[in-house]
Scaffold this motif. Sequence first.
Motif, PDB file in Angstrom:
ATOM      1  N   ASP A  54       0.876  -1.179   0.000  1.00 24.79           N
ATOM      2  CA  ASP A  54       0.000   0.000   0.000  1.00 24.79           C
ATOM      3  C   ASP A  54       0.910   1.225   0.000  1.00 24.79           C
ATOM      4  O   ASP A  54       1.208   1.796   1.040  1.00 24.79           O
ATOM      5  CB  ASP A  54      -0.914   0.006   1.226  1.00 24.79           C
ATOM      6  N   PRO A  55       1.382   1.630  -1.183  1.00 22.19           N
ATOM      7  CA  PRO A  55       2.414   2.677  -1.277  1.00 22.19           C
ATOM      8  C   PRO A  55       2.001   4.008  -0.668  1.00 22.19           C
ATOM      9  O   PRO A  55       2.866   4.807  -0.295  1.00 22.19           O
ATOM     10  CB  PRO A  55       2.630   2.820  -2.788  1.00 22.19           C
ATOM     11  N   TRP A  56       0.720   4.262  -0.565  1.00 23.65           N
ATOM     12  CA  TRP A  56       0.271   5.578  -0.129  1.00 23.65           C
ATOM     13  C   TRP A  56      -0.390   5.549   1.253  1.00 23.65           C
ATOM     14  O   TRP A  56      -1.206   6.403   1.578  1.00 23.65           O
ATOM     15  CB  TRP A  56      -0.715   6.152  -1.149  1.00 23.65           C
ATOM     16  N   ARG A  57      -0.014   4.568   2.063  1.00 24.85           N
ATOM     17  CA  ARG A  57      -0.661   4.463   3.371  1.00 24.85           C
ATOM     18  C   ARG A  57      -0.031   5.371   4.419  1.00 24.85           C
ATOM     19  O   ARG A  57      -0.723   6.065   5.142  1.00 24.85           O
ATOM     20  CB  ARG A  57      -0.620   3.016   3.878  1.00 24.85           C
ATOM     21  N   ASP A  58       1.302   5.354   4.515  1.00 26.43           N
ATOM     22  CA  ASP A  58       1.973   5.978   5.659  1.00 26.43           C
ATOM     23  C   ASP A  58       2.914   7.100   5.251  1.00 26.43           C
ATOM     24  O   ASP A  58       3.496   7.077   4.168  1.00 26.43           O
ATOM     25  CB  ASP A  58       2.787   4.923   6.426  1.00 26.43           C
ATOM     26  N   MET A  59       3.049   8.068   6.161  1.00 27.70           N
ATOM     27  CA  MET A  59       4.111   9.059   6.044  1.00 27.70           C
ATOM     28  C   MET A  59       4.588   9.409   7.445  1.00 27.70           C
ATOM     29  O   MET A  59       3.854   9.243   8.431  1.00 27.70           O
ATOM     30  CB  MET A  59       3.627  10.313   5.304  1.00 27.70           C
ATOM     31  N   SER A  60       5.810   9.897   7.535  1.00 27.31           N
ATOM     32  CA  SER A  60       6.362  10.245   8.840  1.00 27.31           C
ATOM     33  C   SER A  60       5.822  11.595   9.301  1.00 27.31           C
ATOM     34  O   SER A  60       5.398  12.437   8.496  1.00 27.31           O
ATOM     35  CB  SER A  60       7.889  10.311   8.769  1.00 27.31           C
ATOM     36  N   ALA A  61       5.861  11.796  10.602  1.00 23.25           N
ATOM     37  CA  ALA A  61       5.424  13.072  11.156  1.00 23.25           C
ATOM     38  C   ALA A  61       6.312  14.211  10.662  1.00 23.25           C
ATOM     39  O   ALA A  61       5.830  15.324  10.400  1.00 23.25           O
ATOM     40  CB  ALA A  61       5.448  13.009  12.685  1.00 23.25           C
TER      41      ALA A  61
END
Length: 556
Positions: free
Chosen positions: A76-83
């Motif tokens: 799921d390439p677009w699930r997570d990003m860092s704060a």
Amino acid sequence: MKTPHRIHLSRIFLYLIACLVFFSSIASALEPDQIVLIVNSKAPEGRRLADFYAEQRHLPAGRILELSLEAGNPADPWRDMSAADFDEKVIPVVRDFLKKNGLDRKVTCLVSFWGVPLRVGPRSLDAAGKKELADLKAELAQARGKIEEQVKMIEALAGSIDPDFHSTAATDLDSLALRAEVAVKSIVNHAMKIDDLKKREDVYEEMMTVVRNLGGQPAAADKLMQPDFVDIAPKKPTAEEIVNARQRVADLQKQVNDNLSGPQDAQRRAALRELFRTELGYLNSARIIVAQSRSLDTAESESAFDSELSLLWWPPYPRARWALNPLNFHYAGRMALPSHTLMVMRLDGPSEQSVHDLIAASIKVENEGLRGEVVLDARGKSPTEPYGQYDQTIRNLADLLQTRTKLKVVLDNKESLMKADSEKDIAVYCGWYSLRNYVAPGEFSQGAVGFHIASFEMMSLHDSKERGWCYNLLKAGVVGTLGPVYEPYLQSFPPADEFFPLLMTGKIPLADVYWKTTPWTSWMQCCVGDPLYTPFKMNPPLSVSDLPEALKSLVQ
């Protein structure tokens, strides 16, 4: 799911001067020209969907903002990003876009599309941040000592002229402030009984010294404008002194605003504390230390991208845990919360085609009217139990619809999940608690709206192996749903007997319904659906007069 958590206002970040935030909330229902669409330049699917939505909903030109965000997890390439990326690559870019296009005061709703991350990861402190937090705790201990000393002084003064005055032993900041205020009121009420004018003047001066020490010159100026204080003041303030005092308060507010408007770092935070220490008294100084300590706290700081983005215009706030949602009708206008909070919705789903179909179905059903039955899956829990309070909102909804509408309402009030595939033509669904294990209650009508209360139900909207309810409800044809991207507390869900009755009046669209009823922001909940979708516009089963009193004002 985490057990229900008792909310203490002391845990919520409240800046000390309510008028620091100068925007106002928009009370009317959402319109197309109040929307900006957010896409990722690295995900062309999202841009195509945004173009389609803008055309179908007749958004003004120039309402699509492109972020530049890299893909992550292959599943799921677009699930997570860092704060850190959220702070650097999202917040300033969105702010600049809105300001440069003159939309900062007009736009009330942002819509994230396929390719925009779903979740913001937890925050962490580096060595410098940990040292700053430790120093803040030591500074707070010193400030508390000074506050307690001043409170004891003002209480002793109150006791010297009022034999019936009694203090309490509470020592948290809010209680200390209240103790001081009670003592001041007692002094004001009894000062006029002092026949010795010199003694009365001494009492007054001693009282005002403590007022200034605790609240700064603005607090003293505020007292001097109150009739009771004017009556006992040895010298009445002149008109010029009152004007000057008000101007000084305005100057201080501007200085605070100027500090908060820029990027926050240790130097800026120290400058703000110095301003509070020298101008705003011990109590306010302690409160800004508490606020800054919370802004460095990282406990439970993971959140939904959309929920965090809703606070785009807030001054710096604690990223740990949640903040009360000022758009929620329970809090709006009743608390010192920043008022300019954005609605953020999401148009995303299992495939690009499914999102395209969601948009098309929403517009079609809105024009024809949503039809079908209501399926409610409660658990039979007593409202006196911790989980029973939410369960009762489902039963309340069933009672309302059974007595006020002609809708077919199916209520399962047993602990176990209702039988799979047992219903047809489901227009509205609400149930719980099958954790990350979707069990279809039946076939959904086109344009259906529904959600399932459980943790982690929006872990992914793209992974084909996803078992959560949000992904699978969307795949089954539901066009409006919500759920948490991590493990939330139960009371972060919109109550069923608030969310669905508002939707069923056909007076306000999905975005307004969600944001008027979701309790928290900067948290884990996310709502998927066309923000303008008003499924019961053509055939509302509930009239405004059918609503509970607390909800009527929201749609009138």
